[in-house]
Design a protein around this motif. Structure first.
Motif, mmCIF file in Angstrom:
data_model
loop_
_atom_site.group_PDB
_atom_site.id
_atom_site.type_symbol
_atom_site.label_atom_id
_atom_site.label_comp_id
_atom_site.label_asym_id
_atom_site.label_seq_id
_atom_site.Cartn_x
_atom_site.Cartn_y
_atom_site.Cartn_z
ATOM 1 N N LYS A 139 14.989 23.371 2.026
ATOM 2 C CA LYS A 139 15.572 22.144 2.577
ATOM 3 C C LYS A 139 14.922 20.904 1.946
ATOM 4 O O LYS A 139 15.607 19.912 1.682
ATOM 5 C CB LYS A 139 15.424 22.134 4.096
ATOM 6 N N GLU A 140 13.624 20.965 1.669
ATOM 7 C CA GLU A 140 12.930 19.826 1.066
ATOM 8 C C GLU A 140 13.509 19.506 -0.312
ATOM 9 O O GLU A 140 13.629 18.337 -0.690
ATOM 10 C CB GLU A 140 11.429 20.104 0.947
ATOM 11 N N THR A 141 13.861 20.536 -1.064
ATOM 12 C CA THR A 141 14.457 20.339 -2.390
ATOM 13 C C THR A 141 15.783 19.613 -2.276
ATOM 14 O O THR A 141 16.039 18.628 -2.968
ATOM 15 C CB THR A 141 14.664 21.695 -3.099
ATOM 16 N N VAL A 142 16.628 20.088 -1.368
ATOM 17 C CA VAL A 142 17.952 19.475 -1.187
ATOM 18 C C VAL A 142 17.811 18.055 -0.648
ATOM 19 O O VAL A 142 18.524 17.140 -1.081
ATOM 20 C CB VAL A 142 18.840 20.333 -0.266
ATOM 21 N N ASN A 143 16.874 17.820 0.257
ATOM 22 C CA ASN A 143 16.639 16.453 0.753
ATOM 23 C C ASN A 143 16.218 15.532 -0.385
ATOM 24 O O ASN A 143 16.610 14.368 -0.417
ATOM 25 C CB ASN A 143 15.596 16.450 1.874
ATOM 26 N N GLY A 144 15.429 16.060 -1.317
ATOM 27 C CA GLY A 144 15.040 15.274 -2.493
ATOM 28 C C GLY A 144 16.249 14.884 -3.330
ATOM 29 O O GLY A 144 16.349 13.761 -3.815
ATOM 30 N N TRP A 145 17.185 15.823 -3.496
ATOM 31 C CA TRP A 145 18.419 15.513 -4.228
ATOM 32 C C TRP A 145 19.198 14.424 -3.513
ATOM 33 O O TRP A 145 19.717 13.511 -4.136
ATOM 34 C CB TRP A 145 19.299 16.748 -4.351
ATOM 35 N N LEU A 146 19.269 14.539 -2.181
ATOM 36 C CA LEU A 146 20.048 13.572 -1.392
ATOM 37 C C LEU A 146 19.422 12.179 -1.386
ATOM 38 O O LEU A 146 20.104 11.207 -1.086
ATOM 39 C CB LEU A 146 20.232 14.090 0.040
ATOM 40 N N GLN A 147 18.158 12.070 -1.722
ATOM 41 C CA GLN A 147 17.526 10.755 -1.856
ATOM 42 C C GLN A 147 17.942 10.095 -3.167
ATOM 43 O O GLN A 147 17.855 8.879 -3.312
ATOM 44 C CB GLN A 147 16.007 10.872 -1.775
ATOM 45 N N LYS A 148 18.386 10.906 -4.127
ATOM 46 C CA LYS A 148 18.746 10.384 -5.451
ATOM 47 C C LYS A 148 20.250 10.368 -5.696
ATOM 48 O O LYS A 148 20.721 9.646 -6.582
ATOM 49 C CB LYS A 148 18.058 11.228 -6.533
#
Length: 114
Positions: free
Chosen positions: A39-48
């Motif tokens: 989930k942390e990886t996907v949240n990182g994508w969603l920040q960008k």
């Protein structure tokens, strides 16, 4: 080095990996079916990237979602959905330094990665 996320039997992913190999671009491929997303990886994508750019609305997985799930308003919910159903994100997804890009476009990739 690029990090390329996708599914190895996806035609677009196959084409993009072939392009990277042909152009001798250094990359790491992560098959999200073999190495589940965090989930942390996907949240990182969603920040960008906005959820609208990240989510593959042409996928069968998308069509099977409820209208509430399709709202894409809550990034936390979007991240959870993508972790549960990795076919929901546009493939391939490439992490290059701090940038994140979805999909394969030979012209754009030539400008970005060569």
């Amino acid at each position: 080095m690029l990090r390329v996320y996708g599914i190895k039997n996806c035609d677009t992913v196959k084409k993009s990996l072939k392009w990277l190999d042909k152009n001798e671009v250094d990359y790491e491929f992560i098959d999200v079916r073999e190495q589940p997303l965090q989930k942390e990886t996907v949240n990182g994508w969603l920040q960008k990237l906005p959820a609208e750019s990240l989510v593959n609305k042409r996928s069968t997985s998308w069509r099977d979602l409820s209208d509430q799930q399709k709202s894409l308003e809550d990034s936390n919910t979007v991240a959870e959905l993508i972790v549960e159903q990795p076919t929901l994100f546009k493939r391939p997804l490439v992490e290059s330094g701090q940038a994140v890009h979805c999909g394969f476009n030979e012209k754009l990739w030539s400008e970005r990665y060569l």
